[in-house]
Design a protein around this motif. Structure first.
Motif, PDB file in Angstrom:
ATOM      1  N   CYS A   1       7.722   1.654  -8.745  1.00 61.13           N
ATOM      2  CA  CYS A   1       6.931   1.396  -7.533  1.00 61.13           C
ATOM      3  C   CYS A   1       5.854   0.352  -7.787  1.00 61.13           C
ATOM      4  CB  CYS A   1       6.267   2.684  -7.034  1.00 61.13           C
ATOM      5  SG  CYS A   1       7.359   3.840  -6.253  1.00 61.13           S
ATOM      6  N   TYR A   2       5.168   0.488  -8.914  1.00 62.78           N
ATOM      7  CA  TYR A   2       4.119  -0.468  -9.241  1.00 62.78           C
ATOM      8  C   TYR A   2       4.684  -1.870  -9.472  1.00 62.78           C
ATOM      9  CZ  TYR A   2       1.076   3.600  -9.818  1.00 62.78           C
ATOM     10  OH  TYR A   2       0.358   4.741  -9.600  1.00 62.78           O
ATOM     11  N   ASN A   3       5.850  -1.949 -10.106  1.00 67.27           N
ATOM     12  CA  ASN A   3       6.472  -3.263 -10.331  1.00 67.27           C
ATOM     13  C   ASN A   3       6.888  -3.913  -9.014  1.00 67.27           C
ATOM     14  OD1 ASN A   3       6.154  -3.209 -13.101  1.00 67.27           O
ATOM     15  ND2 ASN A   3       8.149  -2.282 -13.457  1.00 67.27           N
ATOM     16  N   LEU A   4       7.472  -3.121  -8.112  1.00 68.15           N
ATOM     17  CA  LEU A   4       7.854  -3.661  -6.812  1.00 68.15           C
ATOM     18  C   LEU A   4       6.634  -4.117  -6.022  1.00 68.15           C
ATOM     19  CD1 LEU A   4      10.607  -1.138  -5.666  1.00 68.15           C
ATOM     20  CD2 LEU A   4      10.929  -3.518  -6.345  1.00 68.15           C
ATOM     21  N   SER A   5       5.569  -3.324  -6.072  1.00 70.44           N
ATOM     22  CA  SER A   5       4.362  -3.707  -5.341  1.00 70.44           C
ATOM     23  C   SER A   5       3.734  -4.960  -5.948  1.00 70.44           C
ATOM     24  CB  SER A   5       3.357  -2.555  -5.311  1.00 70.44           C
ATOM     25  OG  SER A   5       2.946  -2.209  -6.612  1.00 70.44           O
ATOM     26  N   ARG A   6       3.824  -5.116  -7.262  1.00 68.79           N
ATOM     27  CA  ARG A   6       3.289  -6.317  -7.909  1.00 68.79           C
ATOM     28  C   ARG A   6       4.065  -7.559  -7.472  1.00 68.79           C
ATOM     29  NH1 ARG A   6       2.997  -5.378 -13.613  1.00 68.79           N
ATOM     30  NH2 ARG A   6       0.852  -4.769 -13.258  1.00 68.79           N
ATOM     31  N   GLU A   7       5.391  -7.433  -7.404  1.00 73.24           N
ATOM     32  CA  GLU A   7       6.213  -8.567  -6.954  1.00 73.24           C
ATOM     33  C   GLU A   7       5.863  -8.969  -5.525  1.00 73.24           C
ATOM     34  OE1 GLU A   7      10.297  -7.509  -7.423  1.00 73.24           O
ATOM     35  OE2 GLU A   7      10.115  -7.281  -9.599  1.00 73.24           O
ATOM     36  N   LEU A   8       5.722  -7.975  -4.653  1.00 78.56           N
ATOM     37  CA  LEU A   8       5.363  -8.262  -3.260  1.00 78.56           C
ATOM     38  C   LEU A   8       3.975  -8.897  -3.159  1.00 78.56           C
ATOM     39  CD1 LEU A   8       6.675  -5.123  -1.363  1.00 78.56           C
ATOM     40  CD2 LEU A   8       7.469  -7.457  -1.124  1.00 78.56           C
ATOM     41  N   ALA A   9       3.043  -8.390  -3.945  1.00 83.41           N
ATOM     42  CA  ALA A   9       1.677  -8.920  -3.900  1.00 83.41           C
ATOM     43  C   ALA A   9       1.638 -10.363  -4.403  1.00 83.41           C
ATOM     44  CB  ALA A   9       0.744  -8.039  -4.728  1.00 83.41           C
TER      45      ALA A   9
ATOM     46  N   SER B   1       1.680  11.570 -10.354  1.00 84.80           N
ATOM     47  CA  SER B   1       1.044  12.886 -10.399  1.00 84.80           C
ATOM     48  C   SER B   1       2.073  14.008 -10.542  1.00 84.80           C
ATOM     49  CB  SER B   1       0.190  13.117  -9.152  1.00 84.80           C
ATOM     50  OG  SER B   1       1.005  13.164  -8.000  1.00 84.80           O
ATOM     51  N   SER B   2       3.318  13.757 -10.077  1.00 84.44           N
ATOM     52  CA  SER B   2       4.360  14.779 -10.219  1.00 84.44           C
ATOM     53  C   SER B   2       5.119  14.648 -11.536  1.00 84.44           C
ATOM     54  CB  SER B   2       5.337  14.710  -9.042  1.00 84.44           C
ATOM     55  OG  SER B   2       6.070  13.513  -9.067  1.00 84.44           O
ATOM     56  N   GLY B   3       4.777  13.652 -12.355  1.00 82.47           N
ATOM     57  CA  GLY B   3       5.372  13.525 -13.671  1.00 82.47           C
ATOM     58  C   GLY B   3       6.587  12.612 -13.732  1.00 82.47           C
ATOM     59  N   GLU B   4       6.894  11.923 -12.657  1.00 79.48           N
ATOM     60  CA  GLU B   4       8.041  11.007 -12.645  1.00 79.48           C
ATOM     61  C   GLU B   4       7.532   9.598 -12.944  1.00 79.48           C
ATOM     62  OE1 GLU B   4      11.215  12.055  -9.636  1.00 79.48           O
ATOM     63  OE2 GLU B   4       9.411  12.849  -8.663  1.00 79.48           O
ATOM     64  N   TYR B   5       7.273   9.359 -14.220  1.00 77.89           N
ATOM     65  CA  TYR B   5       6.622   8.119 -14.629  1.00 77.89           C
ATOM     66  C   TYR B   5       7.516   6.896 -14.460  1.00 77.89           C
ATOM     67  CZ  TYR B   5       3.360  11.458 -16.555  1.00 77.89           C
ATOM     68  OH  TYR B   5       2.474  12.491 -16.680  1.00 77.89           O
ATOM     69  N   GLU B   6       8.818   7.059 -14.621  1.00 82.88           N
ATOM     70  CA  GLU B   6       9.744   5.942 -14.468  1.00 82.88           C
ATOM     71  C   GLU B   6       9.740   5.432 -13.020  1.00 82.88           C
ATOM     72  OE1 GLU B   6      14.535   5.191 -14.757  1.00 82.88           O
ATOM     73  OE2 GLU B   6      13.642   6.774 -15.972  1.00 82.88           O
TER      74      GLU B   6
ATOM     75  N   LYS C   1       0.823  -1.205   0.000  1.00 83.00           N
ATOM     76  CA  LYS C   1       0.000   0.000   0.000  1.00 83.00           C
ATOM     77  C   LYS C   1       0.860   1.261   0.000  1.00 83.00           C
ATOM     78  CE  LYS C   1      -3.978  -2.208   2.077  1.00 83.00           C
ATOM     79  NZ  LYS C   1      -4.883  -2.268   3.216  1.00 83.00           N
ATOM     80  N   LYS C   2       1.980   1.239   0.724  1.00 82.41           N
ATOM     81  CA  LYS C   2       2.893   2.392   0.709  1.00 82.41           C
ATOM     82  C   LYS C   2       3.484   2.593  -0.679  1.00 82.41           C
ATOM     83  CE  LYS C   2       4.523   2.408   5.479  1.00 82.41           C
ATOM     84  NZ  LYS C   2       5.709   2.217   6.346  1.00 82.41           N
ATOM     85  N   LEU C   3       3.880   1.500  -1.308  1.00 85.59           N
ATOM     86  CA  LEU C   3       4.444   1.596  -2.651  1.00 85.59           C
ATOM     87  C   LEU C   3       3.420   2.107  -3.657  1.00 85.59           C
ATOM     88  CD1 LEU C   3       6.593  -1.644  -2.775  1.00 85.59           C
ATOM     89  CD2 LEU C   3       7.442   0.691  -2.964  1.00 85.59           C
ATOM     90  N   LEU C   4       2.161   1.693  -3.503  1.00 88.65           N
ATOM     91  CA  LEU C   4       1.113   2.188  -4.395  1.00 88.65           C
ATOM     92  C   LEU C   4       0.913   3.688  -4.217  1.00 88.65           C
ATOM     93  CD1 LEU C   4      -1.579  -0.630  -4.256  1.00 88.65           C
ATOM     94  CD2 LEU C   4      -0.120  -0.003  -6.168  1.00 88.65           C
ATOM     95  N   ARG C   5       0.896   4.146  -2.958  1.00 90.78           N
ATOM     96  CA  ARG C   5       0.748   5.580  -2.708  1.00 90.78           C
ATOM     97  C   ARG C   5       1.921   6.364  -3.288  1.00 90.78           C
ATOM     98  NH1 ARG C   5       0.532   5.332   2.986  1.00 90.78           N
ATOM     99  NH2 ARG C   5      -0.723   3.495   3.112  1.00 90.78           N
ATOM    100  N   LEU C   6       3.127   5.846  -3.090  1.00 89.02           N
ATOM    101  CA  LEU C   6       4.297   6.519  -3.655  1.00 89.02           C
ATOM    102  C   LEU C   6       4.238   6.539  -5.180  1.00 89.02           C
ATOM    103  CD1 LEU C   6       7.280   5.295  -1.479  1.00 89.02           C
ATOM    104  CD2 LEU C   6       6.576   7.639  -1.860  1.00 89.02           C
ATOM    105  N   GLY C   7       3.815   5.438  -5.772  1.00 82.71           N
ATOM    106  CA  GLY C   7       3.670   5.387  -7.229  1.00 82.71           C
ATOM    107  C   GLY C   7       2.672   6.415  -7.727  1.00 82.71           C
TER     108      GLY C   7
END
Length: 75
Positions: free
Chosen positions: A50-58, A40-45, A29-35
């Motif tokens: 963050c989304y990839n790391l959260s997917r691995e953990l999930a 929203s700030s434009g740092e898509y990479e 959940k923290k990684l999703l919020r950070l992602g």
């Protein structure tokens, strides 16, 4: 492809967050919020990382409902 130092530092902090001893669902959940914040700030990479790391953990935790949330945000 070189990553500038601030992004490298943020990616290092993300890796530390993944390895930090905490319940995996909270980390996800923290990684999703950070992602979301990075996106929203434009740092898509960084958001994608963050989304990839959260997917691995999930996947490791077997949290199917969180995997669905991640997939919705990645689309």
């Amino acid at each position: 492809m070189e990553i500038d130092p601030p992004k490298r530092w943020k990616m290092f902090k993300l890796q530390l967050m993944v390895r930090w001893p905490e319940e995996s669902r909270k980390k996800i959940k923290k990684l999703l919020r950070l992602g979301d914040d990075y996106q929203s700030s434009g740092e898509y990479e960084l958001a994608k990382h963050c989304y990839n790391l959260s997917r691995e953990l999930a996947q490791e935790a077997g949290a199917v409902h969180l995997l669905k949330k991640i997939d919705q945000r990645v689309r």
